[in-house]
Design a protein around this motif. Sequence first.
Motif, short mmCIF file in Angstrom:
data_model
loop_
_atom_site.label_atom_id
_atom_site.label_comp_id
_atom_site.label_asym_id
_atom_site.label_seq_id
_atom_site.Cartn_x
_atom_site.Cartn_y
_atom_site.Cartn_z
N ILE A 449 26.34 44.34 41.64
CA ILE A 449 26.56 42.84 41.87
C ILE A 449 27.68 42.47 41.71
CG2 ILE A 449 23.81 42.59 41.59
CD1 ILE A 449 24.50 41.65 38.65
N LEU A 450 28.67 43.21 41.68
CA LEU A 450 29.98 42.75 41.53
C LEU A 450 30.60 42.75 42.71
CD1 LEU A 450 31.80 44.32 38.41
CD2 LEU A 450 30.79 42.09 38.59
N GLN A 451 31.44 41.75 43.23
CA GLN A 451 32.09 41.55 44.66
C GLN A 451 33.16 42.78 44.80
OE1 GLN A 451 32.90 37.39 45.02
NE2 GLN A 451 31.14 37.10 46.36
N SER A 452 33.33 43.03 45.86
CA SER A 452 34.59 43.97 45.90
C SER A 452 35.94 43.39 45.85
CB SER A 452 34.43 44.77 47.48
OG SER A 452 33.15 45.35 47.73
N PRO A 453 36.79 44.18 45.08
CA PRO A 453 38.08 43.59 44.63
C PRO A 453 38.68 42.95 45.96
CG PRO A 453 37.69 45.70 43.69
CD PRO A 453 36.58 45.51 44.90
N VAL A 454 39.45 41.97 45.81
CA VAL A 454 40.00 41.21 47.09
C VAL A 454 41.59 41.94 47.11
CG1 VAL A 454 40.99 39.14 48.03
CG2 VAL A 454 38.72 39.20 46.95
N HIS A 455 42.30 42.22 45.99
CA HIS A 455 43.42 42.61 46.25
C HIS A 455 43.42 44.10 45.92
CE1 HIS A 455 44.62 38.39 45.59
NE2 HIS A 455 43.89 38.14 44.57
N GLU A 456 44.67 44.54 46.46
CA GLU A 456 44.64 46.10 46.51
C GLU A 456 44.93 46.93 45.13
OE1 GLU A 456 48.03 49.52 48.21
OE2 GLU A 456 48.06 47.24 48.64
N ASN A 457 45.46 45.98 44.04
CA ASN A 457 45.52 46.76 42.71
C ASN A 457 44.45 46.10 41.82
OD1 ASN A 457 48.01 48.02 43.43
ND2 ASN A 457 49.25 46.18 42.90
N GLN A 458 43.38 45.60 42.33
CA GLN A 458 42.25 45.24 41.62
C GLN A 458 41.07 46.09 41.51
OE1 GLN A 458 40.44 41.47 42.77
NE2 GLN A 458 40.73 40.41 40.73
N GLU A 459 40.61 46.29 40.39
CA GLU A 459 39.46 47.07 40.07
C GLU A 459 38.28 46.49 40.27
OE1 GLU A 459 39.45 50.38 40.34
OE2 GLU A 459 41.50 51.29 39.75
N LEU A 460 37.15 47.03 40.04
CA LEU A 460 35.87 46.34 39.96
C LEU A 460 35.62 45.81 38.58
CD1 LEU A 460 33.24 48.72 41.57
CD2 LEU A 460 33.44 46.24 42.21
N GLU A 461 36.36 46.43 37.60
CA GLU A 461 36.42 46.09 36.17
C GLU A 461 37.04 44.83 36.05
OE1 GLU A 461 35.65 50.46 36.01
OE2 GLU A 461 36.92 49.27 37.04
N ASP A 462 38.23 44.74 36.67
CA ASP A 462 38.96 43.51 36.74
C ASP A 462 38.07 42.20 37.25
OD1 ASP A 462 40.92 44.79 35.92
OD2 ASP A 462 41.51 45.34 37.75
N VAL A 463 37.24 42.77 38.52
CA VAL A 463 36.52 41.49 38.90
C VAL A 463 35.44 41.12 37.78
CG1 VAL A 463 34.73 41.02 40.87
CG2 VAL A 463 36.77 42.45 41.34
N GLY A 464 34.87 41.90 37.08
CA GLY A 464 33.87 41.73 36.15
C GLY A 464 34.37 41.10 35.05
N GLU A 465 35.52 41.53 34.78
CA GLU A 465 36.25 40.51 33.39
C GLU A 465 36.51 39.08 33.93
OE1 GLU A 465 37.37 40.28 29.84
OE2 GLU A 465 37.25 42.39 30.49
N LEU A 466 36.90 38.80 35.19
CA LEU A 466 37.11 37.21 35.83
C LEU A 466 35.45 36.70 35.77
CD1 LEU A 466 39.18 37.91 38.85
CD2 LEU A 466 39.98 37.05 36.64
N TYR A 467 34.48 37.31 36.02
CA TYR A 467 33.25 36.50 35.92
C TYR A 467 32.85 36.34 34.53
CZ TYR A 467 32.08 38.65 40.61
OH TYR A 467 31.97 38.77 42.02
N ILE A 468 33.14 37.19 33.76
CA ILE A 468 32.77 36.86 32.26
C ILE A 468 33.57 35.94 31.91
CG2 ILE A 468 32.79 37.56 29.63
CD1 ILE A 468 32.34 40.53 30.61
N LYS A 469 34.70 35.43 32.20
CA LYS A 469 35.70 34.51 31.60
C LYS A 469 35.24 33.10 32.39
CE LYS A 469 39.62 37.27 30.26
NZ LYS A 469 40.91 37.70 30.77
N ASP A 470 34.72 33.24 33.46
CA ASP A 470 34.27 32.08 34.38
C ASP A 470 32.84 31.80 33.51
OD1 ASP A 470 34.02 30.21 36.03
OD2 ASP A 470 34.41 31.52 37.77
N LEU A 471 32.09 32.47 33.32
CA LEU A 471 30.86 32.09 32.51
C LEU A 471 31.17 31.62 31.26
CD1 LEU A 471 28.49 34.92 33.77
CD2 LEU A 471 28.34 32.69 34.33
#
Length: 964
Positions: A449-471
């Motif tokens: 349920i994590l969206q695919s990374p937008v940037h080349e150097n971004q990992e799924l873990e980075d996407v999840g970290e952004l989600y937590i900080k947003d929440l």
Amino acid sequence: MAEIGYGIAVKVLELLGLVTFQEISSAWGVKSDLTKLERTVKAVKAVLLDAEEKQASDHRLSIWLGELKDVLKDAENVLDKFQYIVLQKEVMKRNGSTSKKVSNFFSSSNPLAVRFVMAHKIKGIRKRVDEIAAEKDKFNLAQGLVDRKLNIQERRDMTHSFVPSQNVIGRNDDKIQIIDLLMQQDAGRNVSVIPIVGIGGLGKTTLAKLVYNNELVERHFQLTMWVCVSEDFNVTRLIKEILKSELVTIDENLSLDQLQIQLRGLLKDKKFLLVLDDVWNEDRRKWIELENLLLGGCKGSKILVTTRNSFVATVMGTATTYILKGLPEEDCMSLFVKLAFKVGQENQYPNLLNIGREIVKKCEGVPLAVSTLAGLLYSKVDEREWEFVRDNEIWRLKQNAGDILSTLKLSYNQLPFHLKQCFAYCSVFPKDFQFDNNLLIQFWMAHGILQSPVHENQELEDVGELYIKDLLLRSFFQDVNQEDICRYTFKMHDLVHDLALSIAKCECSVVTKKSTLAAGVCHLSFLENGQEATTQLEKLSKVQTIIFKTEQPASLLEACIVRFKYLRMLDLNNSSFKVLPSSIGSLKHLRYLDLSNNCRIKQLPDSICKLHSFQTLLLKCCSNLERLPKGIRDIISLRFLIVTTKHTCLSEKAVGCLDSLRHLEIYGCENLKCVFEGMEDGRLTNLRTLMVGECPSLTSLSLNTKHLTALENLIIWDCEELSLTDKEENQDLKLSLRLLTIVYLPKLEVLPQWLQASANTLQHLKIEDCCNFTALPEWLPHLKSLQTLKIKDCPVSSSSLPEGMQDLTALREIHIQNCEELSLSDKEENQAIKLSLRLLMIENLLKLEVLPQWLQASTNTLQHLEIAYCCNFTALPEWLPHLKSLQTLRIKFCLVFSSLPKGMQDLIALREFQILGCPKLSRKCREEVRHKIAHVPNIDFDDYFDEETGSSSERDDNIRVYIN
């Protein structure tokens, strides 16, 4: 819940879009079916969110949604099986199978039964999706609603500025602190913005009303205006509302330019207070457009903002955000009694009062929750009705518009789709659960349920970290405990958890003996054991998550493995079985397995290596685990591994061959002597975080640049034999670390030379409890990117920091604790230090007498200063009031500290000033300073001084004992 159905549709389309599916679909003759399936799912996805919005008033639509979600889950499972087959092919390649054997894997010579079954399933799924999708036209659904906007019925009622003060219980301290902030002058601005932040229902608007109607506030400001902003941050509308609030007649035909002239004319040279209530806007450009029209007010003007979102506060605020906390329990109880009983009635029903106190505890300090539940019980005297409210989750109770859940749901409705889905999945964890950021991200990843990374150097873990900080910013998570840069924990307020359960009740369930499971539940956590809870599993078939929070019999585990073939997550933390069933290898969809804290299990079945989709394996504190399976290299999707083992070496054919690994933690391995010795070149090339702890026999990490090219975070603790000395094999080591933490390495004497290779990347350096670490290296100033330096419990013998510290232009925080030989003295070579620190924390530096002069270079940046247990520290310097950005000042247990500088009133940004355990600072001095800094909201001076004798009192001895 359409968000989950919509999410499944997104996952199905992502799988269908994979290049590998083109190959397999052609080989197996299902390309046409997959193409048609993709087209149909796209059409259905376009109307799913509108269907969710309308289903409450259309029972047929609700049934249709349920059927559609079921078939989409089936489609996802079938396509995931295809993906598993692709991974199986990759494993065969890596293990040296002949090219002919690998190519046959996808050809018609593959066992006909498998090929036929899979093709038949695809055709069946495609046909079912077509049939259900064809019915969507009956419901006249709108397309393209990605992020649903609020209906008029869902909007919060507009607020006004009045509240009778006698009707408000509690919040007096908060009122005083906000008024103090309003009265302060901001040296740099005419107009200051003060945000009040807290979850929905906490009383932000009520507090703002109390302040707004206060007589002192009314006298202080020439103009006072109140505007309820809500989610519509339209500048033209807001200008009109501000003008109307001051009873200005508005011509609705005026242009925006004419309106802004009228507004600026109203505010010109007047000291005003403007309350912007219930702000949701995150677009800084919109705020700046409005703010520019408000800056013409007289010096001392204030804008008071209430919001649920910390990011909104960041966008708008110029002053420190005021975080509103829960109402104290006694105040909540007084509010409950007032709203649940008729006047004087409470004394007649002592049993109801006792039940009421338990109900109030459920509300956790949220006044709207108290009033909601009290309202349900008003004038009712039947104990059974009160017990029903006490014993049931709030989301199961009747809710009216404006009650707590509908209020909290406004916050949920404002979330983008991807956050709605991730938030709802959190409901499977029990109340008061302590989330770990890394493990929650892995949980979300396991369910795709994590969206695919937008940037080349971004990992799924980075996407999840952004989600937590947003929440976190939006107040869905709270109580953050930062353990280090890489790891932190947090919780969800019980009422927010109730909101999550109300949204995901058909998908997620916390199972107790009293639970009744819906047939479509897919995500389960068990809080109890016993036949009553487990028999309910018999009616379920598509379970994807099982979390056992209590010990369960091995027979139940085996039954779950046999019954639930689509499991993505299996949490067996704190279990005590000796053998993991070999049938675990049949769970081809499994992504996440937690076996932590099982001290009886000795080995894992080799069948676990068949789980090619596996991403997360937790084996922490499995103290009797003899070794990892030899075939673990076949788990080619493994990204996150925590392991405790009795083995002496993690062999190169095990962990070292896991190219997909991003996070590796090696913990509590008593016999482990080396980690990566003998590893083949080019392995672990994606590893970003390496943690090694409590390995008393470990002598070498055998780091190698050839395979650790992506390593960013290296954390090592409690390894008594590890010195990190510059062995020959490490001479050419060129890592690009971002973080290095070293704790309790008794043999560490100096920092390794290879750390210099990270000069342009290292941001955080922490060295703690290394009893032979005596000096910071002379090359420390070469670490140009260093932001945080922490040194604790180390006998650093130098009297000052290394030469060249002025070159650390990125340094923002220095923490130095229990380094008794370090004085931070002002040697000539340190005069040129020009740091821009935000935080300086000094504790137990016995030689420290005064603050170093070089701290003055941080005049415009230093926000937090703390000095504690420095027994020779005598006074704050006369230049301290020059620190214009200082917000927090703490002096604690400095036994000879005796004076404060003049001009303390110039610390206009100061919000907290604490003096504890400083007996030489006289009563007179404290009182004089307290008067000068009356603008500071939080002043904490203890009564511990001994000016009569000039010597330490009895309490002095207690402090000395504590220090020693």
